[in-house]
Design an enzyme around this catalytic site. Structure first.
Site, PDB file in Angstrom:
ATOM      1  N   THR A 161      -2.303  10.418   5.746  1.00  0.00           N
ATOM      2  CA  THR A 161      -1.810  11.755   5.445  1.00  0.00           C
ATOM      3  C   THR A 161      -2.984  12.735   5.410  1.00  0.00           C
ATOM      4  OG1 THR A 161      -0.053  10.770   4.114  1.00  0.00           O
ATOM      5  CG2 THR A 161      -0.465  13.119   3.816  1.00  0.00           C
ATOM      6  N   ASP A 180       0.871  -1.189   0.000  1.00  0.00           N
ATOM      7  CA  ASP A 180       0.000   0.000   0.000  1.00  0.00           C
ATOM      8  C   ASP A 180       0.901   1.230   0.000  1.00  0.00           C
ATOM      9  OD1 ASP A 180      -1.967   1.927   0.351  1.00  0.00           O
ATOM     10  OD2 ASP A 180      -2.141   1.558   2.510  1.00  0.00           O
ATOM     11  N   ASN A 200       0.891   8.519   0.488  1.00  0.00           N
ATOM     12  CA  ASN A 200       1.657   9.753   0.325  1.00  0.00           C
ATOM     13  C   ASN A 200       2.768   9.901   1.345  1.00  0.00           C
ATOM     14  OD1 ASN A 200       0.287  11.257  -1.904  1.00  0.00           O
ATOM     15  ND2 ASN A 200      -1.486  10.965  -0.574  1.00  0.00           N
ATOM     16  N   THR A 201       2.602   9.319   2.524  1.00  0.00           N
ATOM     17  CA  THR A 201       3.609   9.440   3.576  1.00  0.00           C
ATOM     18  C   THR A 201       4.457   8.192   3.714  1.00  0.00           C
ATOM     19  OG1 THR A 201       2.168  10.953   4.809  1.00  0.00           O
ATOM     20  CG2 THR A 201       3.970   9.922   6.024  1.00  0.00           C
ATOM     21  N   ASN A 202       3.815   7.024   3.715  1.00  0.00           N
ATOM     22  CA  ASN A 202       4.530   5.759   3.898  1.00  0.00           C
ATOM     23  C   ASN A 202       4.099   4.731   2.863  1.00  0.00           C
ATOM     24  OD1 ASN A 202       6.080   6.282   6.389  1.00  0.00           O
ATOM     25  ND2 ASN A 202       4.067   6.416   7.367  1.00  0.00           N
ATOM     26  N   ASP A 208      -6.389   3.508  -2.470  1.00  0.00           N
ATOM     27  CA  ASP A 208      -6.486   3.102  -1.072  1.00  0.00           C
ATOM     28  C   ASP A 208      -7.917   3.188  -0.566  1.00  0.00           C
ATOM     29  OD1 ASP A 208      -6.404   5.868  -1.385  1.00  0.00           O
ATOM     30  OD2 ASP A 208      -5.240   6.220   0.448  1.00  0.00           O
ATOM     31  N   GLY A 268      -9.121   7.521  -5.033  1.00  0.00           N
ATOM     32  CA  GLY A 268      -7.839   6.922  -4.673  1.00  0.00           C
ATOM     33  C   GLY A 268      -7.933   5.414  -4.514  1.00  0.00           C
TER      34      GLY A 268
END
Length: 260
Positions: free
Chosen positions: A134, A6, A9-11, A111, A109
């Site tokens: 995020t 997965d 944007n951050t991880n 996700d 998105g």
């Protein structure tokens, strides 16, 4: 076993999932679209060994990403180091299998779609799914499993970063749930910041969910997911269920569907 990825944007979260959909191990690394497949492989191979696994045990890879530039290197990782072509969530042969009843279905998105697939597989009826990442997203899907729309709000870390960066005298603080004293009148700068960020966020969650429920006009199950969901569950009754791994479960379900 399945390696579910997965890329947010951050991880980027990597999870090893067995045939019963049990998550055997999970790792995360900061998202960097420049990171190469070789760099991923060195990092991930060491973590697999530390958890008692081997690369040869991974027989399939599935990816959901909201960072298009990161996709290519993750695909190379799958082909070069795991000997398999990665499945991409939302693309054949793993299309969503659910109606995206919104004005821009292509903009939903990956996700969010994957999370809703898992939510409807696990819970019946109308659902509001809140994903703490995020951004904090609120998604409504009806009892037929169709996605009808939602809300995108700044994530709590983004809100704190914006506050600290714009106010020169405010210190950087850790986000945490209040312990003991639940007063909302702070006696010093740090406590006032904690109250504003934490209880302000709780108020936003409760207010938005109440407005969504009123608009739907039917009983709705509210499901919280994402790493920060547990930060709020003890201090609000707005969540009916907390499911920390809905996105990974949704990826595993899509993979199972592709086999069928």
């Amino acid at each position: 076993m399945l390696l579910a990825i997965d890329a947010g944007n951050t991880n980027v979260v990597f999870a090893l999932v067995d045939d019963t959909r049990a998550i055997k191990a999970r790792w995360r690394i900061a998202t960097d679209a420049r990171r190469t497949a070789d760099e991923y492989a060195v990092w991930l191979s060491q973590l697999l060994v530390l958890e008692g696994f081997d690369r040869s045990q991974v027989s399939a890879v599935i990816i959901a990403t909201v960072v298009p530039r990161a996709l290519h290197n993750l695909q190379v990782l799958a082909s070069k180091y795991f000997g398999t072509e990665a499945l991409i969530a939302g693309q054949a042969p793993v299309e969503w299998g659910m109606q995206l009843d919104v004005e821009e279905p292509h903009a939903v998105g990956a996700d969010r779609a994957v999370t809703m697939i898992a939510a409807h597989a696990l819970y019946p009826g109308d659902l509001i799914t809140i994903d703490f990442g995020t951004a904090t997203t609120f998604d409504f899907s009806d009892f037929k499993g169709a996605y009808k729309g939602g809300i995108i709000a700044p994530g709590i870390n983004l809100s704190l970063d914006a506050l600290v960066s714009a106010a020169a005298k405010l210190p950087r603080i850790a986000i945490e749930a209040p312990h003991g004293n639940l007063s909302v009148i702070g006696r010093d700068t740090v406590s006032q910041m904690h109250i504003g960020i934490y209880w302000g966020y709780v108020a936003m969650i409760e207010g938005l969910v109440a407005r969504m429920k009123a608009e739907v006009g039917r009983p709705v199950t509210v499901i919280a997911t994402g790493g920060l969901a547990t930060l709020f569950e003890k201090n609000t009754e707005v969540f009916d269920v907390v499911e920390a791994d809905l996105t990974i479960q949704g990826l595993a379900m899509l993979w199972e569907r592709s086999k069928g």
